[in-house]
Design a protein around this motif. Structure first.
Motif, PDB file in Angstrom:
ATOM      1  N   THR A 117       0.820  -1.208   0.000  1.00 37.74           N
ATOM      2  CA  THR A 117       0.000   0.000   0.000  1.00 37.74           C
ATOM      3  C   THR A 117       0.854   1.259   0.000  1.00 37.74           C
ATOM      4  N   LEU A 118       1.894   1.284   0.835  1.00 36.85           N
ATOM      5  CA  LEU A 118       2.773   2.455   0.871  1.00 36.85           C
ATOM      6  C   LEU A 118       3.515   2.622  -0.447  1.00 36.85           C
ATOM      7  N   GLY A 119       3.983   1.512  -1.028  1.00 36.52           N
ATOM      8  CA  GLY A 119       4.695   1.611  -2.296  1.00 36.52           C
ATOM      9  C   GLY A 119       3.810   2.146  -3.417  1.00 36.52           C
ATOM     10  N   VAL A 120       2.593   1.594  -3.552  1.00 36.85           N
ATOM     11  CA  VAL A 120       1.682   2.041  -4.605  1.00 36.85           C
ATOM     12  C   VAL A 120       1.235   3.479  -4.352  1.00 36.85           C
ATOM     13  N   GLY A 121       0.881   3.798  -3.109  1.00 39.27           N
ATOM     14  CA  GLY A 121       0.407   5.147  -2.801  1.00 39.27           C
ATOM     15  C   GLY A 121       1.469   6.206  -3.036  1.00 39.27           C
ATOM     16  N   CYS A 122       2.703   5.952  -2.602  1.00 38.07           N
ATOM     17  CA  CYS A 122       3.784   6.932  -2.784  1.00 38.07           C
ATOM     18  C   CYS A 122       4.141   7.077  -4.268  1.00 38.07           C
ATOM     19  N   ALA A 123       4.172   5.968  -5.007  1.00 38.23           N
ATOM     20  CA  ALA A 123       4.494   6.051  -6.431  1.00 38.23           C
ATOM     21  C   ALA A 123       3.451   6.866  -7.194  1.00 38.23           C
ATOM     22  N   LEU A 124       2.185   6.640  -6.890  1.00 36.65           N
ATOM     23  CA  LEU A 124       1.137   7.403  -7.565  1.00 36.65           C
ATOM     24  C   LEU A 124       1.125   8.858  -7.112  1.00 36.65           C
ATOM     25  N   ALA A 125       1.505   9.129  -5.872  1.00 35.67           N
ATOM     26  CA  ALA A 125       1.587  10.521  -5.412  1.00 35.67           C
ATOM     27  C   ALA A 125       2.654  11.281  -6.193  1.00 35.67           C
ATOM     28  N   VAL A 126       3.805  10.633  -6.430  1.00 31.98           N
ATOM     29  CA  VAL A 126       4.845  11.270  -7.246  1.00 31.98           C
ATOM     30  C   VAL A 126       4.359  11.441  -8.680  1.00 31.98           C
ATOM     31  N   LEU A 127       3.629  10.435  -9.185  1.00 35.37           N
ATOM     32  CA  LEU A 127       3.101  10.536 -10.549  1.00 35.37           C
ATOM     33  C   LEU A 127       2.138  11.714 -10.682  1.00 35.37           C
ATOM     34  N   LEU A 128       1.344  11.977  -9.665  1.00 36.78           N
ATOM     35  CA  LEU A 128       0.393  13.093  -9.718  1.00 36.78           C
ATOM     36  C   LEU A 128       1.101  14.433  -9.881  1.00 36.78           C
ATOM     37  N   THR A 129       2.305  14.528  -9.373  1.00 35.56           N
ATOM     38  CA  THR A 129       3.038  15.798  -9.491  1.00 35.56           C
ATOM     39  C   THR A 129       3.670  15.982 -10.859  1.00 35.56           C
ATOM     40  N   ARG A 130       3.644  14.945 -11.719  1.00 41.00           N
ATOM     41  CA  ARG A 130       4.345  15.005 -12.998  1.00 41.00           C
ATOM     42  C   ARG A 130       3.421  14.897 -14.201  1.00 41.00           C
ATOM     43  N   ILE A 131       2.115  14.800 -13.975  1.00 44.01           N
ATOM     44  CA  ILE A 131       1.173  14.719 -15.090  1.00 44.01           C
ATOM     45  C   ILE A 131       0.342  15.989 -15.130  1.00 44.01           C
ATOM     46  N   ARG A 132      -0.357  16.178 -16.205  1.00 44.42           N
ATOM     47  CA  ARG A 132      -1.139  17.397 -16.397  1.00 44.42           C
ATOM     48  C   ARG A 132      -2.438  17.350 -15.607  1.00 44.42           C
ATOM     49  N   ALA A 133      -3.162  18.462 -15.668  1.00 46.91           N
ATOM     50  CA  ALA A 133      -4.326  18.639 -14.794  1.00 46.91           C
ATOM     51  C   ALA A 133      -5.421  17.623 -15.082  1.00 46.91           C
ATOM     52  N   LEU A 134      -5.723  17.378 -16.364  1.00 48.76           N
ATOM     53  CA  LEU A 134      -6.840  16.484 -16.684  1.00 48.76           C
ATOM     54  C   LEU A 134      -6.546  15.035 -16.294  1.00 48.76           C
ATOM     55  N   PRO A 135      -5.402  14.459 -16.658  1.00 57.34           N
ATOM     56  CA  PRO A 135      -5.103  13.095 -16.164  1.00 57.34           C
ATOM     57  C   PRO A 135      -5.003  13.031 -14.647  1.00 57.34           C
ATOM     58  N   ARG A 136      -4.490  14.110 -14.029  1.00 58.92           N
ATOM     59  CA  ARG A 136      -4.413  14.120 -12.561  1.00 58.92           C
ATOM     60  C   ARG A 136      -5.802  14.068 -11.950  1.00 58.92           C
ATOM     61  N   LEU A 137      -6.733  14.833 -12.506  1.00 56.08           N
ATOM     62  CA  LEU A 137      -8.101  14.819 -11.992  1.00 56.08           C
ATOM     63  C   LEU A 137      -8.746  13.456 -12.180  1.00 56.08           C
ATOM     64  N   ALA A 138      -8.526  12.822 -13.331  1.00 50.26           N
ATOM     65  CA  ALA A 138      -9.110  11.494 -13.576  1.00 50.26           C
ATOM     66  C   ALA A 138      -8.551  10.469 -12.592  1.00 50.26           C
ATOM     67  N   LEU A 139      -7.249  10.516 -12.342  1.00 49.17           N
ATOM     68  CA  LEU A 139      -6.642   9.571 -11.405  1.00 49.17           C
ATOM     69  C   LEU A 139      -7.136   9.811  -9.982  1.00 49.17           C
ATOM     70  N   MET A 140      -7.279  11.073  -9.605  1.00 54.32           N
ATOM     71  CA  MET A 140      -7.768  11.376  -8.265  1.00 54.32           C
ATOM     72  C   MET A 140      -9.202  10.887  -8.084  1.00 54.32           C
ATOM     73  N   LEU A 141     -10.052  11.111  -9.071  1.00 55.22           N
ATOM     74  CA  LEU A 141     -11.448  10.679  -8.961  1.00 55.22           C
ATOM     75  C   LEU A 141     -11.546   9.154  -8.911  1.00 55.22           C
ATOM     76  N   ALA A 142     -10.737   8.474  -9.720  1.00 59.21           N
ATOM     77  CA  ALA A 142     -10.765   7.011  -9.707  1.00 59.21           C
ATOM     78  C   ALA A 142     -10.296   6.475  -8.356  1.00 59.21           C
ATOM     79  N   ALA A 143      -9.242   7.075  -7.803  1.00 54.84           N
ATOM     80  CA  ALA A 143      -8.726   6.616  -6.513  1.00 54.84           C
ATOM     81  C   ALA A 143      -9.717   6.890  -5.394  1.00 54.84           C
ATOM     82  N   LEU A 144     -10.314   8.077  -5.404  1.00 58.21           N
ATOM     83  CA  LEU A 144     -11.284   8.391  -4.356  1.00 58.21           C
ATOM     84  C   LEU A 144     -12.537   7.527  -4.480  1.00 58.21           C
ATOM     85  N   GLY A 145     -12.891   7.122  -5.703  1.00 55.47           N
ATOM     86  CA  GLY A 145     -14.012   6.204  -5.870  1.00 55.47           C
ATOM     87  C   GLY A 145     -13.722   4.848  -5.247  1.00 55.47           C
ATOM     88  N   ALA A 146     -12.481   4.366  -5.421  1.00 60.19           N
ATOM     89  CA  ALA A 146     -12.101   3.106  -4.774  1.00 60.19           C
ATOM     90  C   ALA A 146     -12.095   3.240  -3.261  1.00 60.19           C
TER      91      ALA A 146
END
Length: 325
Positions: A117-146
């Motif tokens: 969980t820590l590995g996946v969560g930290c990796a995706l947190a770093v990914l969120l800082t390196r992608i654009r606004a629209l993919p970041r929003l889609a990833l955040m909504l998908a994660a919060l839905g889970a």
């Protein structure tokens, strides 16, 4: 001028000087003021502490009390009187070989869930800082839905996805009628996937917020020095996020150590012959399936002590490293 004339002159009046100002003194606090300022934060915390006491302290007290009694269905129905057994329930529990097998399985399973969980969560947190606004929003909504999906619903969906007859995963992987819940390790792996799926969003969002709070100049300096992404995370981001990582690690340990719903739903109550039992499900079986409520309470107290010990040891290790918590 003669001596007589000089003596006849009036004497000069002594020169008057202004009195020196008294030194300024700091007003002293009264004892009442000191005590009042000391207890003021506790006054603000009193409502929350009362709620926590009602929700935690009293149930824990009742759990501990029942663990020292002979409390089965006979005592619940009033057929036999409740008797005091002292440490008898704990001796019975510790002499049961199944308890130690379940404890070992729980520790290993919880550790695997926490690390993943820590590995996946930290990796995706770093990914969120390196992608654009629209993919970041889609990833955040998908994660919060889970994250917002109830555990029972999520577990049922995962069982359907990996169903040997109608599940799409086996068809995509070409596994045929392979049953994930039949084998011990494959069943634990399936539950681990579901636990990580519903737990990583908390880590991802928390770590992402911590990364955004790091000054941009620090990350730019690391980039200009030629540091890779992994080196930047290990040497720059992780040390600055240590307080946040401590919080998410302790939360993950507590959540994953007391997993119940996923194991109970996905392995049909603990797997074939109890091969996928963890302590929470084991306590449920003892208390409600076997009506041995005192043994179930003793397992609950053991789990509480283990979690308190792990948390205190972890915090102590962090303090030895000089981290203020």
């Amino acid at each position: 001028m003669t001596h007589e004339a000089t003596a006849a002159l009036p004497e000069a009046a002594p020169e008057k000087t202004a009195p020196a100002p008294a030194p300024a003194t700091r007003p002293r606090r009264t004892p009442a003021g000191r005590h009042g300022s000391r207890w003021t934060p506790w006054l603000y915390l009193t409502p929350a502490l009362l709620v926590l006491a009602a929700l935690l302290v009293y149930p824990i007290y009742q759990l501990g009390l029942i663990s020292f009694l002979e409390y089965t269905q006979a005592q619940v129905s009033g057929g036999e009187p409740t008797t005091f057994k002292g440490l008898g329930n704990y001796r019975t529990l510790f002499s049961d070989s199944q308890f130690w097998q379940v404890l070992l399985a729980t520790v290993v399973f919880a550790a695997a869930c926490v690390v993943t969980t820590l590995g996946v969560g930290c990796a995706l947190a770093v990914l969120l800082t390196r992608i654009r606004a629209l993919p970041r929003l889609a990833l955040m909504l998908a994660a919060l839905g889970a994250w917002a999906t109830p555990a029972v619903t999520g577990s049922t969906v995962w069982v359907f996805l990996f169903d040997p007859d109608h599940g799409p995963v086996n068809r995509l992987l070409g596994l045929g009628d392979f049953s994930w819940t039949y084998g011990r390790y494959s069943a634990f792996a399936l539950v681990l996937f579901e636990v990580v799926w519903c737990s990583f969003p908390f880590v991802m969002v928390t770590v992402y917020a911590g990364i955004k709070a790091i000054p941009a100049e620090v990350l730019e300096a690391a980039s200009l020095d030629g540091a890779s992404q992994w080196r930047t995370w290990r040497s720059v981001i992780a040390p600055m996020l240590r307080p946040i990582l401590i919080v998410v690690t302790i939360q993950s340990i507590i959540w994953d150590f007391k997993v119940f719903t996923q194991i109970y739903v996905m392995t049909a109550g603990g797997g074939i012959a109890g091969q996928n039992l963890v302590l929470n499900v084991y306590a449920y079986q003892k208390a409600f399936a076997s009506s041995q409520y005192s043994l179930g309470s003793a397992i609950g107290i053991v789990m509480l002590l283990i979690l308190l010990t792990v948390t205190l040891v972890y915090l102590r290790l962090m303090r030895r490293q000089g981290e203020e918590l």
